[in-house]
Design a protein around this motif. Structure first.
Motif, PDB file in Angstrom:
ATOM      1  N   VAL A  48       1.066  -1.302   0.091  1.00 37.46           N
ATOM      2  CA  VAL A  48      -0.022   0.015   0.111  1.00 37.46           C
ATOM      3  C   VAL A  48       0.972   1.232   0.057  1.00 37.46           C
ATOM      4  CG1 VAL A  48      -1.727   1.331   1.352  1.00 37.46           C
ATOM      5  CG2 VAL A  48      -1.785  -1.164   1.153  1.00 37.46           C
ATOM      6  N   VAL A  63      -3.805   3.988  -4.230  1.00 42.61           N
ATOM      7  CA  VAL A  63      -4.052   4.630  -3.263  1.00 42.61           C
ATOM      8  C   VAL A  63      -3.482   6.184  -3.329  1.00 42.61           C
ATOM      9  CG1 VAL A  63      -4.248   2.762  -1.567  1.00 42.61           C
ATOM     10  CG2 VAL A  63      -2.028   3.853  -1.983  1.00 42.61           C
ATOM     11  N   MET A  82      -6.086   7.475   5.643  1.00 45.70           N
ATOM     12  CA  MET A  82      -6.854   6.803   4.681  1.00 45.70           C
ATOM     13  C   MET A  82      -7.982   7.801   4.284  1.00 45.70           C
ATOM     14  SD  MET A  82      -6.371   2.736   5.040  1.00 45.70           S
ATOM     15  CE  MET A  82      -7.404   2.597   6.589  1.00 45.70           C
ATOM     16  N   LEU A  85     -12.086   6.603   1.087  1.00 46.03           N
ATOM     17  CA  LEU A  85     -12.011   5.098   1.199  1.00 46.03           C
ATOM     18  C   LEU A  85     -13.281   4.567   0.233  1.00 46.03           C
ATOM     19  CD1 LEU A  85     -11.428   4.667   4.958  1.00 46.03           C
ATOM     20  CD2 LEU A  85     -10.090   3.651   2.941  1.00 46.03           C
ATOM     21  N   ASP A  89     -11.213  -0.916  -1.034  1.00 46.01           N
ATOM     22  CA  ASP A  89     -10.034  -0.871  -0.052  1.00 46.01           C
ATOM     23  C   ASP A  89     -10.152  -1.857   1.201  1.00 46.01           C
ATOM     24  OD1 ASP A  89     -10.398   2.764  -0.736  1.00 46.01           O
ATOM     25  OD2 ASP A  89      -8.620   1.217  -1.327  1.00 46.01           O
ATOM     26  N   TYR A  93      -5.139  -5.109   6.704  1.00 45.64           N
ATOM     27  CA  TYR A  93      -3.724  -4.012   6.595  1.00 45.64           C
ATOM     28  C   TYR A  93      -2.793  -4.465   7.598  1.00 45.64           C
ATOM     29  CZ  TYR A  93      -6.455  -1.120   3.542  1.00 45.64           C
ATOM     30  OH  TYR A  93      -7.109  -0.801   2.405  1.00 45.64           O
TER      31      TYR A  93
END
Length: 119
Positions: A48, A63, A82, A85, A89, A93
């Motif tokens: 990411v 992203v 973030m 969103l 997504d 994570y």
């Protein structure tokens, strides 16, 4: 042994924001790479965002402009802000810290934090 503890995941509506945190048990200056990966159901784990130096960052194309990675060296913590969103997504994570030795690499992983984007 290095421990990485993530927090900040949860359920959010599309267009919303979340901030993930990853606290390391050792000073983060010792890592050559420090960042975030994610894994959605049935998919491979993917990068990411990552620090590849004290200030050098690299983001996945999906992203860019929405997520921001940052760090607090005094707290040995890395963050992932973030915004905007999307349902895609949704994933677990993972925080990652790595040390490189010539051609070798040692990776450390957190336990993961679930992010769900849904209305």
């Amino acid at each position: 042994q290095v421990q990485l503890v993530e927090s900040g995941g949860g359920l959010v509506q599309p267009g919303g924001s979340l901030r993930l945190s990853c606290a390391a048990s050792r000073t983060i200056f010792t890592f050559n790479a420090l960042g975030w990966y994610r894994q959605a159901p049935g998919k491979q784990r993917e990068l990411v965002a990552v620090f590849t130096g004290a200030r050098t960052t690299n983001y996945a194309d999906f992203v860019k402009g929405r997520f921001t990675i940052s760090r607090d060296n005094a707290k040995n913590t890395v963050y992932l802000q973030m915004n905007s969103l999307k349902p895609e997504d949704t994933a677990v994570y993972y925080c990652n810290a790595a040390r490189t030795y010539g051609l070798g690499r040692t990776d450390y992983w957190g336990q993961g934090t679930q992010v769900a984007v849904s209305s």
